[in-house]
Scaffold this motif. Structure first.
Motif, short mmCIF file in Angstrom:
data_model
loop_
_atom_site.label_atom_id
_atom_site.label_comp_id
_atom_site.label_asym_id
_atom_site.label_seq_id
_atom_site.Cartn_x
_atom_site.Cartn_y
_atom_site.Cartn_z
N UNK A 78 0.83 -1.21 0.00
CA UNK A 78 0.00 0.00 0.00
C UNK A 78 0.87 1.25 0.00
N UNK A 79 1.92 1.25 0.80
CA UNK A 79 2.82 2.40 0.85
C UNK A 79 3.49 2.61 -0.50
N UNK A 80 3.98 1.54 -1.11
CA UNK A 80 4.65 1.65 -2.40
C UNK A 80 3.69 2.13 -3.48
N UNK A 81 2.47 1.59 -3.50
CA UNK A 81 1.48 2.02 -4.49
C UNK A 81 1.15 3.50 -4.34
N UNK A 82 0.99 3.95 -3.11
CA UNK A 82 0.69 5.35 -2.85
C UNK A 82 1.83 6.23 -3.32
N UNK A 83 3.06 5.81 -3.03
CA UNK A 83 4.23 6.56 -3.46
C UNK A 83 4.30 6.65 -4.98
N UNK A 84 4.04 5.55 -5.66
CA UNK A 84 4.07 5.54 -7.12
C UNK A 84 3.00 6.45 -7.70
N UNK A 85 1.81 6.44 -7.11
CA UNK A 85 0.74 7.32 -7.58
C UNK A 85 1.13 8.78 -7.39
N UNK A 86 1.73 9.10 -6.24
CA UNK A 86 2.15 10.48 -5.98
C UNK A 86 3.23 10.92 -6.97
N UNK A 87 4.18 10.03 -7.25
CA UNK A 87 5.24 10.36 -8.21
C UNK A 87 4.66 10.56 -9.61
N UNK A 88 3.72 9.72 -9.99
CA UNK A 88 3.09 9.87 -11.31
C UNK A 88 2.33 11.19 -11.39
N UNK A 89 1.65 11.56 -10.31
CA UNK A 89 0.93 12.84 -10.29
C UNK A 89 1.91 14.01 -10.41
N UNK A 90 3.04 13.92 -9.70
CA UNK A 90 4.05 14.98 -9.78
C UNK A 90 4.62 15.10 -11.19
N UNK A 91 4.92 13.95 -11.81
CA UNK A 91 5.46 13.98 -13.17
C UNK A 91 4.44 14.54 -14.15
N UNK A 92 3.18 14.18 -13.98
CA UNK A 92 2.13 14.70 -14.85
C UNK A 92 2.00 16.21 -14.68
N UNK A 93 2.06 16.68 -13.45
CA UNK A 93 1.96 18.12 -13.18
C UNK A 93 3.15 18.86 -13.77
N UNK A 94 4.35 18.31 -13.63
CA UNK A 94 5.55 18.93 -14.19
C UNK A 94 5.46 18.99 -15.71
N UNK A 95 4.99 17.92 -16.32
CA UNK A 95 4.84 17.89 -17.78
C UNK A 95 3.81 18.92 -18.23
N UNK A 96 2.71 19.01 -17.49
CA UNK A 96 1.67 19.97 -17.83
C UNK A 96 2.21 21.39 -17.73
N UNK A 97 2.97 21.67 -16.67
CA UNK A 97 3.55 23.02 -16.52
C UNK A 97 4.55 23.31 -17.62
N UNK A 98 5.34 22.32 -17.99
CA UNK A 98 6.31 22.49 -19.06
C UNK A 98 5.60 22.83 -20.36
N UNK A 99 4.56 22.07 -20.69
CA UNK A 99 3.80 22.32 -21.92
C UNK A 99 3.14 23.70 -21.87
N UNK A 100 2.64 24.08 -20.70
CA UNK A 100 2.00 25.38 -20.55
C UNK A 100 3.03 26.50 -20.76
N UNK A 101 4.25 26.29 -20.26
CA UNK A 101 5.31 27.28 -20.45
C UNK A 101 5.68 27.43 -21.91
N UNK A 102 5.74 26.32 -22.65
CA UNK A 102 6.03 26.39 -24.08
C UNK A 102 4.93 27.12 -24.83
N UNK A 103 3.69 26.86 -24.45
CA UNK A 103 2.56 27.51 -25.12
C UNK A 103 2.58 29.02 -24.86
N UNK A 104 2.95 29.42 -23.66
CA UNK A 104 3.02 30.85 -23.34
C UNK A 104 4.10 31.53 -24.15
N UNK A 105 5.18 30.83 -24.47
CA UNK A 105 6.26 31.37 -25.30
C UNK A 105 5.93 31.29 -26.78
N UNK A 106 4.84 30.62 -27.14
CA UNK A 106 4.46 30.46 -28.54
C UNK A 106 5.29 29.42 -29.25
#
Length: 125
Positions: A78-106
């Motif tokens: 359970x601990x490992x699964x929760x950790x993996x889910x949190x890491x996946x959420x962080x990676x998804x958020x970082x990717x989303x922010x990166x894409x958003x930054x590129x879009x703001x720069x055109x």
């Protein structure tokens, strides 16, 4: 269901509220409980070494050790699964922010090339 038949037949197997694994675990707990009740009832009997009692105690000790091991493994999983889910959420958020930054720069991801001497500027900051 009679307590003597609990050793032979799983009373939880036909309950649709439980998965197969859950019914097996509940059955093992029921058998363990029956053994503990038997030991409790033996306290009123005279203290004589009984081979059957010793065998039951050895079996009970093994079962309790197995229950503890399975419990620890399930908590760890359970601990490992929760950790993996949190890491996946962080990676998804970082990717989303990166894409958003590129879009703001055109830019798209392929438009940006790094030149020697370029500063690292995440998201166009």
């Amino acid at each position: 269901m009679a307590s003597s038949s609990i050793q032979m037949e799983n009373p939880y197997a036909s309950n649709p509220a439980f998965s197969s694994l859950e019914s097996q675990v509940l059955w093992e707990y029921a058998k363990l409980s029956k053994h503990l009740k038997t030991l409790k009832n033996l306290k009123n009997q005279p203290l004589q070494p009984h081979e059957q009692l010793l065998a039951t105690l050895r079996n009970l000790e093994k079962q309790m050790g197995l229950v503890l091991t399975l419990y620890k493994a399930s908590v760890w999983a359970t601990i490992v699964d929760t950790e993996q889910e949190m890491n996946a959420d962080r990676e998804e958020e970082a990717s989303r922010r990166y894409q958003q930054g590129l879009q703001e720069d055109g830019m798209s991801e392929g438009d940006r090339t790094v030149q020697e001497g370029d500063e690292f500027r995440p998201w166009g900051i």
